[in-house]
Design a protein around this motif. Structure first.
Motif, PDB file in Angstrom:
ATOM      1  N   SER A  21     -40.127 -16.539  76.283  1.00  0.00           N
ATOM      2  CA  SER A  21     -39.000 -15.643  76.020  1.00  0.00           C
ATOM      3  C   SER A  21     -38.087 -16.206  74.931  1.00  0.00           C
ATOM      4  O   SER A  21     -37.592 -15.460  74.088  1.00  0.00           O
ATOM      5  N   PHE A  22     -37.880 -17.520  74.910  1.00  0.00           N
ATOM      6  CA  PHE A  22     -37.078 -18.129  73.842  1.00  0.00           C
ATOM      7  C   PHE A  22     -37.780 -18.014  72.499  1.00  0.00           C
ATOM      8  O   PHE A  22     -37.149 -17.767  71.480  1.00  0.00           O
ATOM      9  N   ALA A  23     -39.081 -18.170  72.480  1.00  0.00           N
ATOM     10  CA  ALA A  23     -39.837 -18.057  71.232  1.00  0.00           C
ATOM     11  C   ALA A  23     -39.758 -16.634  70.690  1.00  0.00           C
ATOM     12  O   ALA A  23     -39.634 -16.425  69.481  1.00  0.00           O
ATOM     13  N   ALA A  24     -39.814 -15.642  71.551  1.00  0.00           N
ATOM     14  CA  ALA A  24     -39.712 -14.250  71.116  1.00  0.00           C
ATOM     15  C   ALA A  24     -38.330 -13.971  70.538  1.00  0.00           C
ATOM     16  O   ALA A  24     -38.190 -13.271  69.538  1.00  0.00           O
ATOM     17  N   GLU A  25     -37.296 -14.528  71.134  1.00  0.00           N
ATOM     18  CA  GLU A  25     -35.926 -14.335  70.638  1.00  0.00           C
ATOM     19  C   GLU A  25     -35.745 -14.996  69.279  1.00  0.00           C
ATOM     20  O   GLU A  25     -35.097 -14.457  68.395  1.00  0.00           O
ATOM     21  N   ALA A  26     -36.312 -16.170  69.090  1.00  0.00           N
ATOM     22  CA  ALA A  26     -36.200 -16.875  67.814  1.00  0.00           C
ATOM     23  C   ALA A  26     -36.912 -16.100  66.711  1.00  0.00           C
ATOM     24  O   ALA A  26     -36.459 -16.068  65.572  1.00  0.00           O
ATOM     25  N   LYS A  27     -38.011 -15.460  67.030  1.00  0.00           N
ATOM     26  CA  LYS A  27     -38.741 -14.691  66.030  1.00  0.00           C
ATOM     27  C   LYS A  27     -37.936 -13.459  65.607  1.00  0.00           C
ATOM     28  O   LYS A  27     -37.954 -13.069  64.457  1.00  0.00           O
ATOM     29  N   LYS A  28     -37.241 -12.815  66.539  1.00  0.00           N
ATOM     30  CA  LYS A  28     -36.418 -11.654  66.213  1.00  0.00           C
ATOM     31  C   LYS A  28     -35.328 -12.025  65.218  1.00  0.00           C
ATOM     32  O   LYS A  28     -34.976 -11.241  64.355  1.00  0.00           O
ATOM     33  N   ALA A  29     -34.775 -13.211  65.347  1.00  0.00           N
ATOM     34  CA  ALA A  29     -33.654 -13.628  64.519  1.00  0.00           C
ATOM     35  C   ALA A  29     -34.103 -14.158  63.165  1.00  0.00           C
ATOM     36  O   ALA A  29     -33.281 -14.631  62.398  1.00  0.00           O
ATOM     37  N   SER A  30     -35.391 -14.082  62.852  1.00  0.00           N
ATOM     38  CA  SER A  30     -35.856 -14.637  61.585  1.00  0.00           C
ATOM     39  C   SER A  30     -35.474 -13.751  60.398  1.00  0.00           C
ATOM     40  O   SER A  30     -35.545 -14.186  59.268  1.00  0.00           O
ATOM     41  N   GLU A  31     -35.071 -12.489  60.641  1.00  0.00           N
ATOM     42  CA  GLU A  31     -34.623 -11.617  59.559  1.00  0.00           C
ATOM     43  C   GLU A  31     -33.190 -11.190  59.825  1.00  0.00           C
ATOM     44  O   GLU A  31     -32.879 -10.705  60.901  1.00  0.00           O
ATOM     45  N   VAL A  32     -32.333 -11.401  58.822  1.00  0.00           N
ATOM     46  CA  VAL A  32     -30.922 -11.065  58.953  1.00  0.00           C
ATOM     47  C   VAL A  32     -30.529 -10.178  57.779  1.00  0.00           C
ATOM     48  O   VAL A  32     -30.830 -10.494  56.629  1.00  0.00           O
ATOM     49  N   LYS A  33     -29.873  -9.049  58.080  1.00  0.00           N
ATOM     50  CA  LYS A  33     -29.389  -8.143  57.034  1.00  0.00           C
ATOM     51  C   LYS A  33     -27.897  -7.993  57.189  1.00  0.00           C
ATOM     52  O   LYS A  33     -27.378  -7.928  58.302  1.00  0.00           O
TER      53      LYS A  33
END
Length: 98
Positions: A21-33
């Motif tokens: 679950s932490f790995a999935a959250e970190a992947k979501k945050a890899s793109e910032v607009k």
């Protein structure tokens, strides 16, 4: 002894679920607009559309200034074209004889 082994199996499973679950959250945050609010060296502070401010480290900040609308993905920053300075930049042509 069997209880200890069963407990270790359950704990290992739970830890695995937590790490996934932490790995999935970190992947979501890899793109910032968002809009750049502050630049410090190679760190950009970006205000997202939801109002959150996120600080990210990028590889190069050349050509980026405060107020630019940008997208940061995997440490690479790109300006969003057509979104900056659009208020009033498109003008309608006056047509005579209508």
């Amino acid at each position: 002894m069997k209880k200890a082994i069963a407990l270790m199996v359950v704990l290992t499973f739970l830890l695995g679920v937590v790490f996934v679950s932490f790995a999935a959250e970190a992947k979501k945050a890899s793109e910032v607009k968002g809009t750049v609010t502050k630049i410090e060296g190679k760190k950009l502070t970006i205000k997202q559309a939801d109002g959150k401010e996120v600080t990210v480290e990028v590889k190069d900040v050349k050509g980026i200034k405060v107020g630019d609308k940008v997208t940061v993905k995997d440490g690479v920053v790109t300006k969003d074209k057509g979104k900056e300075g659009t208020s009033g930049s498109k003008k309608k042509k006056a047509v005579e004889g209508c």
